[in-house]
Design a protein around this motif. Structure first.
Motif, PDB file in Angstrom:
ATOM      1  N   GLN A   1       0.848  -1.186   0.000  1.00 21.88           N
ATOM      2  CA  GLN A   1       0.000   0.000   0.000  1.00 21.88           C
ATOM      3  C   GLN A   1       0.889   1.244   0.000  1.00 21.88           C
ATOM      4  O   GLN A   1       1.800   1.348   0.820  1.00 21.88           O
ATOM      5  N   VAL A   2       0.617   2.169  -0.889  1.00 26.05           N
ATOM      6  CA  VAL A   2       1.415   3.392  -0.994  1.00 26.05           C
ATOM      7  C   VAL A   2       0.532   4.589  -0.672  1.00 26.05           C
ATOM      8  O   VAL A   2      -0.509   4.795  -1.291  1.00 26.05           O
ATOM      9  N   THR A   3       0.961   5.372   0.304  1.00 27.93           N
ATOM     10  CA  THR A   3       0.261   6.595   0.695  1.00 27.93           C
ATOM     11  C   THR A   3       1.116   7.785   0.289  1.00 27.93           C
ATOM     12  O   THR A   3       2.308   7.828   0.590  1.00 27.93           O
ATOM     13  N   THR A   4       0.520   8.734  -0.398  1.00 26.40           N
ATOM     14  CA  THR A   4       1.271   9.933  -0.777  1.00 26.40           C
ATOM     15  C   THR A   4       1.216  10.937   0.367  1.00 26.40           C
ATOM     16  O   THR A   4       0.214  11.035   1.078  1.00 26.40           O
ATOM     17  N   GLU A   5       2.291  11.656   0.531  1.00 24.77           N
ATOM     18  CA  GLU A   5       2.346  12.687   1.565  1.00 24.77           C
ATOM     19  C   GLU A   5       3.080  13.908   1.044  1.00 24.77           C
ATOM     20  O   GLU A   5       3.909  13.822   0.141  1.00 24.77           O
ATOM     21  N   GLN A   6       2.741  15.046   1.630  1.00 30.26           N
ATOM     22  CA  GLN A   6       3.373  16.311   1.280  1.00 30.26           C
ATOM     23  C   GLN A   6       4.404  16.662   2.365  1.00 30.26           C
ATOM     24  O   GLN A   6       4.042  16.979   3.493  1.00 30.26           O
ATOM     25  N   ALA A   7       5.674  16.596   2.001  1.00 26.96           N
ATOM     26  CA  ALA A   7       6.740  16.884   2.966  1.00 26.96           C
ATOM     27  C   ALA A   7       6.846  18.384   3.209  1.00 26.96           C
ATOM     28  O   ALA A   7       6.772  19.192   2.280  1.00 26.96           O
ATOM     29  N   ARG A   8       7.026  18.753   4.478  1.00 22.17           N
ATOM     30  CA  ARG A   8       7.224  20.164   4.805  1.00 22.17           C
ATOM     31  C   ARG A   8       8.680  20.570   4.598  1.00 22.17           C
ATOM     32  O   ARG A   8       8.981  21.702   4.251  1.00 22.17           O
ATOM     33  N   SER A   9       9.585  19.651   4.861  1.00 19.77           N
ATOM     34  CA  SER A   9      11.000  19.865   4.590  1.00 19.77           C
ATOM     35  C   SER A   9      11.542  18.572   4.004  1.00 19.77           C
ATOM     36  O   SER A   9      10.945  17.510   4.165  1.00 19.77           O
ATOM     37  N   ILE A  10      12.684  18.640   3.348  1.00 15.36           N
ATOM     38  CA  ILE A  10      13.127  17.459   2.606  1.00 15.36           C
ATOM     39  C   ILE A  10      14.546  17.029   2.934  1.00 15.36           C
ATOM     40  O   ILE A  10      14.899  15.873   2.724  1.00 15.36           O
ATOM     41  N   LEU A  11      15.386  17.893   3.450  1.00 13.82           N
ATOM     42  CA  LEU A  11      16.770  17.528   3.746  1.00 13.82           C
ATOM     43  C   LEU A  11      16.929  17.207   5.231  1.00 13.82           C
ATOM     44  O   LEU A  11      16.380  17.886   6.090  1.00 13.82           O
ATOM     45  N   THR A  12      17.688  16.164   5.517  1.00 17.93           N
ATOM     46  CA  THR A  12      17.988  15.763   6.894  1.00 17.93           C
ATOM     47  C   THR A  12      19.470  15.970   7.149  1.00 17.93           C
ATOM     48  O   THR A  12      20.313  15.542   6.345  1.00 17.93           O
ATOM     49  N   HIS A  13      19.786  16.620   8.255  1.00 23.52           N
ATOM     50  CA  HIS A  13      21.185  16.902   8.596  1.00 23.52           C
ATOM     51  C   HIS A  13      21.646  15.924   9.670  1.00 23.52           C
ATOM     52  O   HIS A  13      20.946  15.658  10.640  1.00 23.52           O
ATOM     53  N   ASN A  14      22.823  15.401   9.476  1.00 19.24           N
ATOM     54  CA  ASN A  14      23.365  14.364  10.334  1.00 19.24           C
ATOM     55  C   ASN A  14      24.637  14.859  11.023  1.00 19.24           C
ATOM     56  O   ASN A  14      25.486  15.494  10.406  1.00 19.24           O
ATOM     57  N   ALA A  15      24.749  14.544  12.314  1.00 17.78           N
ATOM     58  CA  ALA A  15      25.934  14.954  13.076  1.00 17.78           C
ATOM     59  C   ALA A  15      26.710  13.755  13.616  1.00 17.78           C
ATOM     60  O   ALA A  15      27.613  13.916  14.418  1.00 17.78           O
ATOM     61  N   SER A  16      26.377  12.537  13.173  1.00 13.30           N
ATOM     62  CA  SER A  16      27.053  11.343  13.676  1.00 13.30           C
ATOM     63  C   SER A  16      28.476  11.281  13.120  1.00 13.30           C
ATOM     64  O   SER A  16      28.667  11.336  11.898  1.00 13.30           O
ATOM     65  N   PRO A  17      29.472  11.138  13.970  1.00 12.08           N
ATOM     66  CA  PRO A  17      30.862  11.158  13.498  1.00 12.08           C
ATOM     67  C   PRO A  17      31.252   9.928  12.689  1.00 12.08           C
ATOM     68  O   PRO A  17      32.263   9.957  11.980  1.00 12.08           O
ATOM     69  N   ASP A  18      30.477   8.848  12.760  1.00 10.00           N
ATOM     70  CA  ASP A  18      30.841   7.626  12.040  1.00 10.00           C
ATOM     71  C   ASP A  18      30.103   7.471  10.717  1.00 10.00           C
ATOM     72  O   ASP A  18      30.203   6.426  10.073  1.00 10.00           O
ATOM     73  N   ILE A  19      29.363   8.487  10.300  1.00  8.78           N
ATOM     74  CA  ILE A  19      28.633   8.436   9.036  1.00  8.78           C
ATOM     75  C   ILE A  19      29.283   9.419   8.059  1.00  8.78           C
ATOM     76  O   ILE A  19      29.469  10.594   8.399  1.00  8.78           O
ATOM     77  N   PRO A  20      29.638   8.946   6.869  1.00 14.55           N
ATOM     78  CA  PRO A  20      30.450   9.759   5.953  1.00 14.55           C
ATOM     79  C   PRO A  20      29.678  10.783   5.130  1.00 14.55           C
ATOM     80  O   PRO A  20      30.032  11.066   4.001  1.00 14.55           O
ATOM     81  N   PHE A  21      28.600  11.321   5.641  1.00 12.71           N
ATOM     82  CA  PHE A  21      27.884  12.387   4.952  1.00 12.71           C
ATOM     83  C   PHE A  21      27.161  13.218   5.998  1.00 12.71           C
ATOM     84  O   PHE A  21      26.876  12.757   7.103  1.00 12.71           O
ATOM     85  N   ASP A  22      26.870  14.454   5.654  1.00 13.75           N
ATOM     86  CA  ASP A  22      26.221  15.371   6.590  1.00 13.75           C
ATOM     87  C   ASP A  22      24.777  15.686   6.230  1.00 13.75           C
ATOM     88  O   ASP A  22      24.001  16.097   7.092  1.00 13.75           O
ATOM     89  N   VAL A  23      24.421  15.507   4.953  1.00 13.46           N
ATOM     90  CA  VAL A  23      23.076  15.844   4.494  1.00 13.46           C
ATOM     91  C   VAL A  23      22.527  14.671   3.689  1.00 13.46           C
ATOM     92  O   VAL A  23      23.231  14.099   2.847  1.00 13.46           O
ATOM     93  N   SER A  24      21.283  14.301   3.968  1.00 11.09           N
ATOM     94  CA  SER A  24      20.668  13.204   3.225  1.00 11.09           C
ATOM     95  C   SER A  24      19.241  13.558   2.819  1.00 11.09           C
ATOM     96  O   SER A  24      18.632  14.474   3.378  1.00 11.09           O
ATOM     97  N   LEU A  25      18.738  12.809   1.858  1.00 14.25           N
ATOM     98  CA  LEU A  25      17.376  13.013   1.359  1.00 14.25           C
ATOM     99  C   LEU A  25      16.772  11.634   1.109  1.00 14.25           C
ATOM    100  O   LEU A  25      17.372  10.796   0.429  1.00 14.25           O
ATOM    101  N   ASN A  26      15.576  11.417   1.649  1.00 15.00           N
ATOM    102  CA  ASN A  26      14.886  10.130   1.487  1.00 15.00           C
ATOM    103  C   ASN A  26      13.521  10.367   0.852  1.00 15.00           C
ATOM    104  O   ASN A  26      12.642  10.942   1.484  1.00 15.00           O
ATOM    105  N   PRO A  27      13.332   9.917  -0.388  1.00 15.66           N
ATOM    106  CA  PRO A  27      12.054  10.152  -1.071  1.00 15.66           C
ATOM    107  C   PRO A  27      10.894   9.343  -0.506  1.00 15.66           C
ATOM    108  O   PRO A  27       9.737   9.692  -0.719  1.00 15.66           O
ATOM    109  N   TYR A  28      11.208   8.240   0.208  1.00 16.33           N
ATOM    110  CA  TYR A  28      10.160   7.340   0.685  1.00 16.33           C
ATOM    111  C   TYR A  28      10.353   7.006   2.158  1.00 16.33           C
ATOM    112  O   TYR A  28      11.472   7.055   2.681  1.00 16.33           O
ATOM    113  N   ARG A  29       9.249   6.667   2.805  1.00 13.01           N
ATOM    114  CA  ARG A  29       9.297   6.078   4.149  1.00 13.01           C
ATOM    115  C   ARG A  29       8.775   4.656   4.038  1.00 13.01           C
ATOM    116  O   ARG A  29       7.726   4.412   3.439  1.00 13.01           O
ATOM    117  N   GLY A  30       9.509   3.731   4.650  1.00 10.81           N
ATOM    118  CA  GLY A  30       9.250   2.323   4.419  1.00 10.81           C
ATOM    119  C   GLY A  30       9.970   1.887   3.157  1.00 10.81           C
ATOM    120  O   GLY A  30      10.339   2.717   2.313  1.00 10.81           O
TER     121      GLY A  30
END
Length: 406
Positions: free
Chosen positions: A87-116
């Motif tokens: 089942q696919v539910t469409t949603e309207q995102a209010r913001s789209i970029l996620t900022h990461n501060a974890s020192p063991d992850i090799p990127f600072d900004v991510s974008l996920n088009p889907y949940r699940g």
């Protein structure tokens, strides 16, 4: 979510949950074809906890059936699990970029088009996020999906802000940006079109061959040091992959994807993740060799992680598909986690600790060195970024956003 809908959801989980083996120990139900999770266990935020229990009434007198409902219940005892529809539910995102501060992850900004994620990888660290939606991290995570249909629009608005500072965006980190529903939704394609238009650097990671569809965008970007890709290959054993990550591309198909992207001039890496003791761990060397032959130029690995609900879901999967070695696997996992099922410490969560973790590290890096892999990230070019034109007039608001008073 309404109380009626909440109750219906829990009733569905009860029907899909586990039964008793007659000795007080719960055993997993039969696995569903094309699905990774065995059950629909409840999320950690739910108020009520329910447990399926066979009190014997359904099978005490098989010749006596009083109602149609009783008959259906009796049939369900012997019938295989029902097929689950995505089942696919469409949603309207209010913001789209996620900022990461974890020192063991090799990127600072991510974008996920889907949940699940329909790939259904039983080990996926993103499964617990479905608990925030009052859904199960089990079967719900891979069958009840959310598509951010305005992702490209929100990204364009974000990139147009005067305060925006260009950093490489990691696309499809939590859930695969190229999971099967992308063929119809094309949200990832729209995002890449915005990034291509603005010369914005992007790093992608996937288990899907669908990424080949977007070579027309990625190849010109890679030629300007604006794009890099990684393909996850957990094992080369197709029979294991079929239960471990049931709706992802086969291992052989992923190797062909590495070759196709490489031939198009796109730098490609291989992610050997997760490494599961006695399941995928024996394949480390074979994966590295095959990926290198296919054209991969950098490599990394991650040891199995079992945060929150992933732990019981993975153990159910083990008991269902590898009962002969389930205890052995978990004992080795605990040896690499200081005696626990999981340790979230940034310094060790990706690699583990102890003698077995050290041996795994040596196996990986000695062969990777011999094959000529590199480990450092590709430094993509942020200097070419061209902000899109700022939108004119009043910005379009999400359906539930509060408007201006003036």
């Amino acid at each position: 979510m309404s109380e009626q809908r909440r109750d219906q959801t829990r009733e569905e989980r009860d029907r899909n949950d586990r039964d008793d083996d007659g000795q007080g120990q719960r055993r997993p139900t039969a696995a569903r074809k094309g699905r990774g999770a065995v059950s629909n266990l409840q999320g950690r935020f739910e108020r009520d906890q329910r447990e399926a229990f066979d009190d014997g009434w359904a099978s005490a007198d098989e010749d006596v059936v009083h109602t149609d409902e009783d008959a259906a219940a009796a049939d369900a005892i012997e019938s295989p699990p029902a097929r689950l529809i995505t089942q696919v539910t469409t949603e309207q995102a209010r913001s789209i970029l996620t900022h990461n501060a974890s020192p063991d992850i090799p990127f600072d900004v991510s974008l996920n088009p889907y949940r699940g994620c329909e790939h259904g990888c039983i080990y996926c660290f993103a499964r617990p996020t479905h608990a925030y939606l009052d859904l199960s991290p089990g079967l719900d995570f891979e069958t009840k999906l959310y598509a951010k249909t305005n992702a490209a629009e929100r990204l364009r608005e974000t990139l147009a802000r005067p305060s925006y500072r260009c950093e490489t965006i990691a696309l499809g980190v939590n859930t695969d940006a190229y999971q099967p529903i992308e063929r119809e939704q094309r949200i990832t394609r729209g995002i890449l079109e915005v990034l291509h238009e603005t010369n914005h650097p992007v790093a992608l990671i996937t288990k899907s061959s669908l990424i080949e569809r977007d070579i027309d965008l990625l190849a010109p970007m890679a030629a300007q040091r604006l794009a890099v890709a990684a393909v996850t290959i957990t094992t080369l054993d197709a029979s294991i992959a079929r239960t471990l990550e049931p709706r992802a591309a086969t291992p052989a198909r992923r190797l062909r994807t590495i070759r196709t992207l490489t031939d198009a001039g796109i730098p490609v890496g291989v992610s050997v993740a997760p490494v599961i003791p006695f399941i995928t761990e024996p394949d480390i060397e074979r994966v590295l060799e095959a990926a290198r032959e296919a054209g991969a130029v950098y490599a990394n690995y991650i040891v199995l992680r079992l945060p929150w609900e992933v732990r019981p879901l993975f153990q159910e999967w083990l008991q269902t598909h590898f009962p002969d070695r389930a205890e052995r696997v978990m004992n080795r996992v605990r040896e690499m986690r200081g005696g626990k099922d999981y340790d979230a410490d940034y310094a060790s969560r990706m690699r583990g600790t102890g003698i077995w973790a050290d041996l795994m590290r040596q196996r990986f890096y000695k062969l990777a060195d011999r094959l000529g892999y590199r480990y450092n990230r590709f430094e993509l070019d942020t200097s070419r970024f061209k902000p899109p034109p700022r939108p004119t007039g009043r910005p379009k608001l999400a359906d539930d956003a509060q408007g201006s008073l003036f």
